[in-house]
Structures are given as structure tokens and as C-alpha cells.
Scaffold this motif. Structure first.
Motif, short mmCIF file in Angstrom:
data_model
loop_
_atom_site.label_atom_id
_atom_site.label_comp_id
_atom_site.label_asym_id
_atom_site.label_seq_id
_atom_site.Cartn_x
_atom_site.Cartn_y
_atom_site.Cartn_z
N ASP A 149 0.83 -1.20 0.00
CA ASP A 149 0.00 0.00 0.00
C ASP A 149 0.87 1.26 0.00
N LEU A 150 1.92 1.27 0.81
CA LEU A 150 2.81 2.43 0.85
C LEU A 150 3.43 2.70 -0.52
N TYR A 151 3.85 1.63 -1.19
CA TYR A 151 4.51 1.82 -2.48
C TYR A 151 3.52 2.24 -3.57
N LYS A 152 2.45 1.50 -3.71
CA LYS A 152 1.53 1.75 -4.83
C LYS A 152 0.79 3.07 -4.69
N ASN A 153 0.41 3.44 -3.48
CA ASN A 153 -0.42 4.63 -3.29
C ASN A 153 0.35 5.91 -2.97
N HIS A 154 1.64 5.76 -2.60
CA HIS A 154 2.34 6.96 -2.15
C HIS A 154 3.73 7.14 -2.74
N LEU A 155 4.43 6.05 -3.03
CA LEU A 155 5.84 6.17 -3.42
C LEU A 155 6.14 5.82 -4.87
N LYS A 156 5.22 5.16 -5.54
CA LYS A 156 5.47 4.73 -6.92
C LYS A 156 5.75 5.92 -7.82
N GLY A 157 6.82 5.82 -8.58
CA GLY A 157 7.21 6.89 -9.47
C GLY A 157 8.06 7.96 -8.82
N GLN A 158 8.29 7.85 -7.50
CA GLN A 158 9.04 8.87 -6.77
C GLN A 158 10.34 8.33 -6.16
N LEU A 159 10.63 7.06 -6.39
CA LEU A 159 11.74 6.42 -5.68
C LEU A 159 13.10 7.05 -6.01
N VAL A 160 13.33 7.35 -7.30
CA VAL A 160 14.63 7.91 -7.68
C VAL A 160 14.83 9.29 -7.04
N ASP A 161 13.80 10.12 -7.09
CA ASP A 161 13.90 11.45 -6.46
C ASP A 161 14.16 11.33 -4.96
N LEU A 162 13.48 10.37 -4.32
CA LEU A 162 13.68 10.17 -2.89
C LEU A 162 15.06 9.61 -2.59
N ALA A 163 15.54 8.72 -3.46
CA ALA A 163 16.87 8.15 -3.27
C ALA A 163 17.97 9.19 -3.43
N LEU A 164 17.68 10.27 -4.14
CA LEU A 164 18.65 11.34 -4.33
C LEU A 164 18.62 12.36 -3.18
N HIS A 165 17.60 12.26 -2.32
CA HIS A 165 17.47 13.22 -1.22
C HIS A 165 18.36 12.79 -0.06
N SER A 166 18.96 13.78 0.62
CA SER A 166 19.93 13.48 1.67
C SER A 166 19.33 12.75 2.87
N ILE A 167 18.04 12.91 3.11
CA ILE A 167 17.37 12.25 4.24
C ILE A 167 16.48 11.11 3.78
N ALA A 168 15.70 11.35 2.72
CA ALA A 168 14.72 10.36 2.27
C ALA A 168 15.35 9.09 1.73
N ASN A 169 16.64 9.12 1.37
CA ASN A 169 17.26 7.91 0.82
C ASN A 169 17.34 6.79 1.86
N PHE A 170 17.35 7.13 3.15
CA PHE A 170 17.44 6.08 4.18
C PHE A 170 16.15 5.26 4.29
N PRO A 171 14.96 5.89 4.33
CA PRO A 171 13.74 5.07 4.28
C PRO A 171 13.63 4.23 3.00
N ILE A 172 14.16 4.74 1.89
CA ILE A 172 14.13 3.96 0.65
C ILE A 172 15.01 2.72 0.79
N GLN A 173 16.11 2.84 1.49
CA GLN A 173 16.95 1.66 1.76
C GLN A 173 16.18 0.63 2.58
N ARG A 174 15.46 1.11 3.62
CA ARG A 174 14.68 0.19 4.45
C ARG A 174 13.58 -0.49 3.62
N LEU A 175 12.94 0.27 2.72
CA LEU A 175 11.89 -0.30 1.88
C LEU A 175 12.45 -1.35 0.94
N THR A 176 13.62 -1.09 0.39
CA THR A 176 14.27 -2.06 -0.50
C THR A 176 14.61 -3.34 0.25
N ALA A 177 15.06 -3.21 1.49
CA ALA A 177 15.39 -4.39 2.29
C ALA A 177 14.14 -5.17 2.69
N ALA A 178 13.09 -4.44 3.10
CA ALA A 178 11.87 -5.10 3.59
C ALA A 178 11.13 -5.84 2.48
#
Length: 609
Positions: A330-359
Motif C-alpha cells: 500500500d505504501l509503495y503503490k499509493n504513495h511512493l510509486k514513481g518517486q523512488l529515484v527522487d527520494l533516493a537522491l534526497h539526503s534524508i529520504a534515501n534512508f527510508p528507501i533503503q529500508r523499503l528495498t530491504a523489507a
């Protein structure tokens, strides 16, 4: 003495630091006489009492040989504490001494200290808990409930007052929890009071980690999750945890604006996930619903804003780590889809993206995440957010998907995909995180020739990346590149803090044939490896995975430098572990032992496989 210490602090300008609510220090004045008020309007210990508790602390550090002696000492100290527990707890020396003393107290003694800290109505708990010294004492007292099980088990063989003492301690903790619930906002926003709430959450859930210690200047903090230990709790704690979490959820808005309350909510979710999974599932859902229901720009999920905030991003990391598959989807499809690269480039948001990739590594959801992130891999590398790339590789290794696609993408990103002759250069490039042109000082992107460059610039994230790639099903590209390194480069790799892990991972996971080719390149380097702090560890790992013939070749080279190895601080351990004295004087017996170990290792590897 305390007055002089405070005077020195004022001279250094420490009085200009921000004071947290509940701390003393208005004006910074301290008076020496007991019963007189210091800065902030609270009472201080007199100099004689400070000296007494300092001596008590020194005696406690020495330990006790006899149980009776310890019990008598504890009883005498508690007699001195009685009537002024609040003042003692809020004094630096008294606080440290009480923290040492409480683990030696019986449950009823701990309960008596808590009762005095909170007075009969429990109204003083807040002041003590939110004090920089008193908070540690309250935490230490709360942690003693973990001994409730062992004390309650003794009641069948000892007097009934054991149960009464446990009940008294239980009642004091419930009283403290009630005070926390009544003043929840003030507690969770306070830098010291919040730690009391976090310890209380652990205890109510029936799990404890190591005691909190003050960080000291110059010490290196490691971002490692503490190991928790479960213990049995009274039934009342089961219901009290539910009440406390409900109160916290009523104040969830505080968790997204301040890092201190955010840490409390992270603790709440973590302990409930461990021992109250159904409750945790409800809390995760409610917290996520709050975060995703805030107002944001039209067409933009509010979660994207929270992911870029230091306080709320930590909370979201915890939510992602503890979430079940449907919530992740639900988090990915409704809120993060299409935004992962921009978030991965952010100095803070890249850490939650790492957790999402692991989970999501073991779910089909990972395939969508991978396809999206792989499009921006070069931009992510350029931004220096290597944690995202490393986690992507580790998730590919765990799930067994998209491995070949990631390898090809990395080859292109490091400019060693074309021409094919550059493939053998991939290992130094991956470990140094440098492109082909930069590493080999080449001005042209064309051409197949390269000048030989000594191995250098091995970095932490490059090492982590290669270690993840070493877990892939197809590792031939990395092994081929490793075999092209010179013996000197292999020695550099083995002696490097980051590179040693790479060499160990690649050699120990190779087949006997592939390992033999690498060991052939290492001939002549075993003595300097054994004499290196890190190289000796790698050599031991190689030895443990090597066949008898390979071990014999290594031993044959090492024994030629017997005097050097036996006198070296690191190599002498290698000499002993490899039983090289036996190799020299009783070689047949040595070979029998090594053959037996090899058979056992093969048997266990077959069972585990």
C-alpha cells in the motif's frame, strides 16, 4: 567541590547552552549546605553527603565476597537515602551511586525507593523523571522489574512476603505509568523524560536491552540495534501497555515534528512488534493512516514531505522495517510509486528507501522497486548515496531476482561494459567506486589498452557492494577480475580494513577449483599476510575453507619463515592455529588431523545445503 566544578563550567561558557524543560540551572548557582536551594529552586546535597555517596560508589565497584555483607551494606546505604531520595537522585554523584546500588536491592527495597521518589500520590515522578540525573535513577529502578519472575518463583519455597514485595514494585510501576499517561505530552517531548517512557515501554512489553549510558566525548557510536532479552511480566502490565499505547496514539502528531517524541514512538512499535504483534499491527496501521492523511499539495502524497524530515523519516523507517506485506504494498503503490529515484537522491529520504528495498526483498513488490531505482542508478552514484546501491544488491542476493540485470547496469555505470576486455577491471572499480577513466587515468572512453595501476582507493561502501555481489548465483565476473590482480595487489587487498572482507568473501565462497587458482596467485604472500593484523584473519578464513592439499601448500611456505612467524605478535597465532610445529615434526599425524577436519566440514556443509 561541586561549586568549583560549576564555576569552571561557567567560565568555559557552558552556561549558554539551551536548558531543557525540567532541568535546573537558572543562573547556574549552587550552594554547598544541605537543605539550601541551588539554581532552579531545588535542594542540593551537602558536601559531606556527596563525599559519602562517592565512597559508597567506590565500595560498590569493588564488589562483595559474601552475600550477607552485601545485603547489610545495601541496607545501611538505603537507610541514609531514606527521607532524601529525591535530592540524592537529582545529584550527579548520588544518581550514579543509586544506579549502581539498585541492581543489588531486593524488589521491595526498589519499590520503597520508587515510592519515595514519587511520594504517595505519585506526583513527584514527573520532576524526578525529567531531571538529567534523576531520570537515570528512575530508569534503573524500573528495569529491576525484570527480576519479578525469579522472585515470584521463590514464593513457593520461601515466605509469602516475596509475593508482597513483587506486588509492591508492580504497583509502583503502574503508578509511574499512570503519571506518564496523565502528562504524556510533557514526558515524550522532554529529552530526559522521554527515556523513562521508552524504558517503561520495554518493561511493560516484557523485554529489556542494555542499560543506557552517557555518551562520552571521543567515543565512537555504532548504529547497531541493541539485543533485547525477554522476561515474564505480571498480567497487569499486559493491560497497562495497551492503555499507554492508546495515550501515545492520541498524541501521534508530536512524533512528526520532533525527534525526541519520534524516538518514543519508534520504541513503542519495536517492543510491540516483538511481544505484542497484533497490537503492533494496529499501531502501524493507525500511524500510517495519520501520516498519509495530512494536508499536502494537490496530487502529492503527504508521505513525501514526511520522508524528507529528519524526525518523521526515522519513524517511517521503523514503520517500513516492521510492516507486513500488504502495508508495504500500500505504501509503495499509493504513495511512493514513481518517486523512488527522487527520494533516493534526497539526503534524508534515501534512508527510508533503503529500508523499503530491504523489507521488500522476498516479495514480488521488489521487482517494481528494482525496475524504478535502476533507471537512476548513475544519478544515485553521483549523489554519493551508496547505501541505496548496496541495499539494492543485497536485496537481489536475498531474493535471487534481477541479479544479472544489476551486474550489467553496474558495468555500464562504471564504464567497463564495452569493450568486453574491460570486464576484468570491474573488481577494482567497484571497490573504489571510480569509473574506468578515473581509476586508470585514461582520457578516452575508447580503446582496449590500460596501464597497470596498483590497487588503491578501496572504500567502505565499495567493499559492501562487492560482498553483496559475491552472494549472487553467478560470480564468475568478479572471480575473473580477482585473478587478474597481481600478488602485491592481493596482499594490499588482504591488509586493507575494507578490502580484507572482499577477499575473504570471494575466496571462501568459491569452488575448490576456483579457490585453487586464487591461492596460486597468492603464493609468496602468505608470510606477509600472516604478519598483518587483518591479513592474518583472512588467512585463517582461507585455511578453514581450504582443502588438505591447499593447506599443505600454505603450510609449506609458512614453515620456511619459522623464526619470524613465531616471534611476531599476529603471525604466532597463525602458527599455533595451523599446528605448523606438527607439520614440521609429525607430518603424517598432521595430515591425518587435517583430513579428518576436511571430512567433517564437508559433511556439515552437505547437511546445511
Amino acid at each position: 567541590m561541586l561549586a568549583k566544578t560549576e564555576e569552571r563550567k561557567r567560565q568555559k561558557g557552558e552556561g549558554k547552552k539551551r536548558r531543557h524543560p525540567g532541568e535546573d540551572g537558572e543562573g547556574g548557582e549552587r550552594k554547598r549546605k544541605g537543605g539550601e536551594e541551588g539554581g532552579g529552586g531545588r535542594k542540593r546535597l551537602d558536601a559531606l553527603s556527596v563525599g559519602y555517596f562517592r565512597r559508597v560508589g567506590e565500595r560498590l565497584s569493588e564488589g562483595f565476597e559474601e552475600k550477607e555483607e552485601r545485603e547489610m551494606f545495601v541496607e545501611n546505604v538505603l537507610t541514609e537515602v531514606k527521607g532524601k531520595a529525591v535530592v540524592v537522585a537529582m545529584d550527579q554523584t548520588g544518581s550514579i551511586t543509586l544506579q549502581q546500588l539498585l541492581p543489588l536491592c531486593s524488589p521491595d527495597q526498589v519499590a520503597e525507593v520508587l515510592a519515595e521518589l514519587g511520594d504517595p500520590a505519585g506526583s513527584e515522578f514527573k520532576g524526578v523523571s525529567c531531571d538529567r540525573c534523576g531520570g537515570h535513577v528512575v530508569e534503573s529502578a524500573v528495569r529491576q522489574i525484570s527480576r519479578w519472575t525469579e522472585s515470584s518463583q521463590k514464593e513457593t519455597t520461601e515466605e509469602d512476603d516475596k509475593k508482597e514485595s513483587c506486588d509492591l514494585l508492580e504497583a509502583q510501576l503502574l503508578s509511574l505509568s499512570q503519571v506518564v499517561r496523565d502528562n504524556i505530552a510533557e514526558f515524550i517531548k522532554h529529552v530526559h523524560g522521554s527515556h523513562v517512557v521508552r524504558t517503561l515501554l520495554h518493561v511493560l512489553a516484557g523485554c529489556l536491552g542494555p542499560a543506557r549510558t552517557e555518551s562520552r566525548p571521543g567515543t565512537k557510536e555504532r548504529n547497531i540495534a541493541p539485543q533485547l532479552t525477554d522476561f515474564e511480566i505480571p498480567t497487569s502490565f499486559w493491560y497497562e501497555l495497551k492503555s499507554l499505547t492508546e495515550t501515545l496514539m492520541d498524541n501521534v502528531n508530536l512524533s512528526v515534528t520532533d525527534g525526541v517524541p519520534s524516538a518514543v514512538f519508534q520504541t513503542m512499535l519495536t517492543v510491540c512488534h516483538r511481544n505484542r504483534p497484533k497490537l503492533c499491527k494496529q499501531l502501524l496501521k493507525r500511524t500510517t493512516e495519520y501520516l498519509t492523511s495530512r494536508n499536502a499539495a494537490p496530487g502529492v502524497s503527504p508521505l513525501l514531505v514526511f520522508l524528507k524530515d529528519p524526525a518523521s523519516s526515522r519513524l517511517i523507517e521503523t514503520i517500513i522495517q516492521l510492516s507486513h506485506k500488504s502495508l508495504l504494498r500500500d505504501l509503495y503503490k499509493n504513495h511512493l510509486k514513481g518517486q523512488l529515484v527522487d527520494l533516493a537522491l534526497h539526503s534524508i529520504a534515501n534512508f527510508p528507501i533503503q529500508r523499503l528495498t530491504a523489507a521488500s526483498a522476498k516479495y514480488k513488490l521488489f521487482l517494481g522497486l528494482f525496475d524504478e531505482l535502476i533507471q537512476g542508478i548513475e544519478a544515485i552514484l553521483a549523489a554519493g548515496h551508496m547505501g541505496v546501491i548496496v541495499q539494492l544488491a543485497e536485496s537481489c542476493a536475498v531474493g535471487g531476482e534481477k541479479q544479472e540485470e544489476l551486474i550489467q547496469c553496474l558495468l555500464r555505470a562504471f564504464h567497463c561494459a564495452e569493450p568486453g576486455s574491460r570486464h576484468v577491471s570491474c573488481l577494482p572499480l567497484f571497490m573504489s567506486l571510480l569509473t574506468y577513466e578515473v581509476y586508470y587515468h585514461s582520457d578516452t572512453a575508447e580503446g582496449n589498452t590500460q596501464t597497470e595501476v596498483p590497487l588503491s582507493s578501496i572504500c567502505y561502501h565499495g567493499s559492501r557492494l562487492v560482498q553483496a555481489l559475491a552472494k549472487f548465483k553467478e560470480r564468475s565476473l568478479l572471480l575473473s577480475s580477482l585473478r587478474t590482480l597481481t600478488p602485491a595487489d592481493l596482499l594490499t587487498l588482504a591488509s586493507d580494513p575494507s578490502g580484507s572482507h572482499v577477499l575473504q568473501a570471494l575466496i571462501t565462497t568459491s569452488s575448490d577449483k576456483g579457490r585453487g587458482k586464487i591461492l596460486k596467485r597468492l603464493e609468496g604472500q602468505y608470510v606477509p599476510m600472516a604478519s598483518s593484523r587483518l591479513g592474518s584473519r583472512v588467512l585463517e578464513a582461507i585455511w578453514n575453507s581450504a582443502s588438505v592439499s591447499h593447506r599443505q601448500s600454505i603450510a609449506q611456505e609458512l614453515v620456511l619463515s619459522e623464526s619470524q612467524l613465531r616471534s611476531h605478535q599476529f603471525a604466532r597465532h597463525v602458527w599455533a592455529k595451523f599446528a605448523l610445529s606438527h607439520f614440521i615434526h609429525r607430518r603424517t599425524h598432521w595430515q591425518e588431523i587435517q583430513s579428518g577436519e576436511s571430512k567433517k566440514r564437508k559433511l556439515f556443509s552437505d547437511i546445511l545445503a
